[in-house]
Motif scaffolding. Sequence first.
Motif, mmCIF file in Angstrom:
data_model
loop_
_atom_site.group_PDB
_atom_site.id
_atom_site.type_symbol
_atom_site.label_atom_id
_atom_site.label_comp_id
_atom_site.label_asym_id
_atom_site.label_seq_id
_atom_site.Cartn_x
_atom_site.Cartn_y
_atom_site.Cartn_z
ATOM 1 N N SER A 168 22.895 15.907 58.822
ATOM 2 C CA SER A 168 21.802 15.052 58.107
ATOM 3 C C SER A 168 22.485 13.676 57.555
ATOM 4 O O SER A 168 23.511 13.727 56.944
ATOM 5 N N SER B 8 30.584 30.807 52.739
ATOM 6 C CA SER B 8 30.325 29.326 52.334
ATOM 7 C C SER B 8 28.887 29.479 52.661
ATOM 8 O O SER B 8 28.319 28.315 52.055
ATOM 9 N N GLY B 9 27.982 30.166 52.894
ATOM 10 C CA GLY B 9 26.743 30.333 52.804
ATOM 11 C C GLY B 9 25.856 29.566 54.261
ATOM 12 O O GLY B 9 24.829 29.465 54.038
ATOM 13 N N LEU B 10 26.626 29.695 54.936
ATOM 14 C CA LEU B 10 26.136 29.114 56.434
ATOM 15 C C LEU B 10 25.512 30.515 57.334
ATOM 16 O O LEU B 10 26.203 31.583 57.017
ATOM 17 N N ARG C 216 29.157 16.175 52.496
ATOM 18 C CA ARG C 216 29.248 17.734 52.397
ATOM 19 C C ARG C 216 30.170 18.206 53.641
ATOM 20 O O ARG C 216 30.668 19.323 53.531
ATOM 21 N N ARG D 295 25.894 27.271 60.846
ATOM 22 C CA ARG D 295 24.917 26.318 60.532
ATOM 23 C C ARG D 295 24.222 26.389 59.122
ATOM 24 O O ARG D 295 24.009 27.513 58.667
ATOM 25 N N GLY D 296 23.857 25.311 58.717
ATOM 26 C CA GLY D 296 23.124 25.253 57.437
ATOM 27 C C GLY D 296 23.649 24.351 56.276
ATOM 28 O O GLY D 296 24.832 23.638 56.524
ATOM 29 N N ARG D 297 22.967 24.100 55.394
ATOM 30 C CA ARG D 297 23.359 23.318 54.332
ATOM 31 C C ARG D 297 23.887 21.628 54.776
ATOM 32 O O ARG D 297 24.785 21.345 54.492
ATOM 33 N N ARG D 298 23.029 21.236 55.620
ATOM 34 C CA ARG D 298 23.171 20.130 56.122
ATOM 35 C C ARG D 298 24.610 19.650 57.168
ATOM 36 O O ARG D 298 25.101 18.733 57.548
ATOM 37 N N GLY E 202 25.122 14.529 54.161
ATOM 38 C CA GLY E 202 25.779 15.349 55.221
ATOM 39 C C GLY E 202 27.153 15.153 55.470
ATOM 40 O O GLY E 202 28.123 16.026 55.513
ATOM 41 N N LEU F 29 33.403 20.589 53.111
ATOM 42 C CA LEU F 29 33.384 22.005 53.399
ATOM 43 C C LEU F 29 34.495 21.917 54.112
ATOM 44 O O LEU F 29 35.301 23.112 54.240
#
Length: 151
Positions: A115, A50-52, A122, A73-76, A119, A126
């Motif tokens: 965020s 997922s890019g975290l 998202r 963690r990441g991407r808000r 956030g 997710l």
Amino acid sequence: MKLWIFGLCAFFLVLPSCADGSGGDKFYVAAPSELADEFPSVFEQVLEDSGLRVEAGSASSDSGYTLHAIQGRGRRVRVWGQNVPLSAREAEACDLGDEARPAPNRFLVSVEPRSPLGGKQRAAELAIWLADEISAAGFTTSADYVGCTSR
């Protein structure tokens, strides 16, 4: 001019702290006995996909019970997954002994916005994607905790 720059800097420093973690989504994962040991590594892989950024750890008691904790963690967003803790009474009802311990095949996953700017949306998107990916890997996901179903 300096006051404007100071105000802008303060805004961007305070903005992430406005996301207090409320409004996040959570779901539970039940692993079949034969897949229980695989869930932490599968979950880590899904988070990476997922890019975290993923951080994982585990701790074992003297009795041999292992608690797994995985964070992405990441991407808000912040994703946290861990074994569901069982009280001594719950462990005994599940035929897992008579002391408190982490459930070997039950996990809690929470997805929290970090965020206020997109956030929450998202995090919700997710959480749905994570539940779908985890289900596709052979695990059962549910919005509600499911206790012992087999002994």
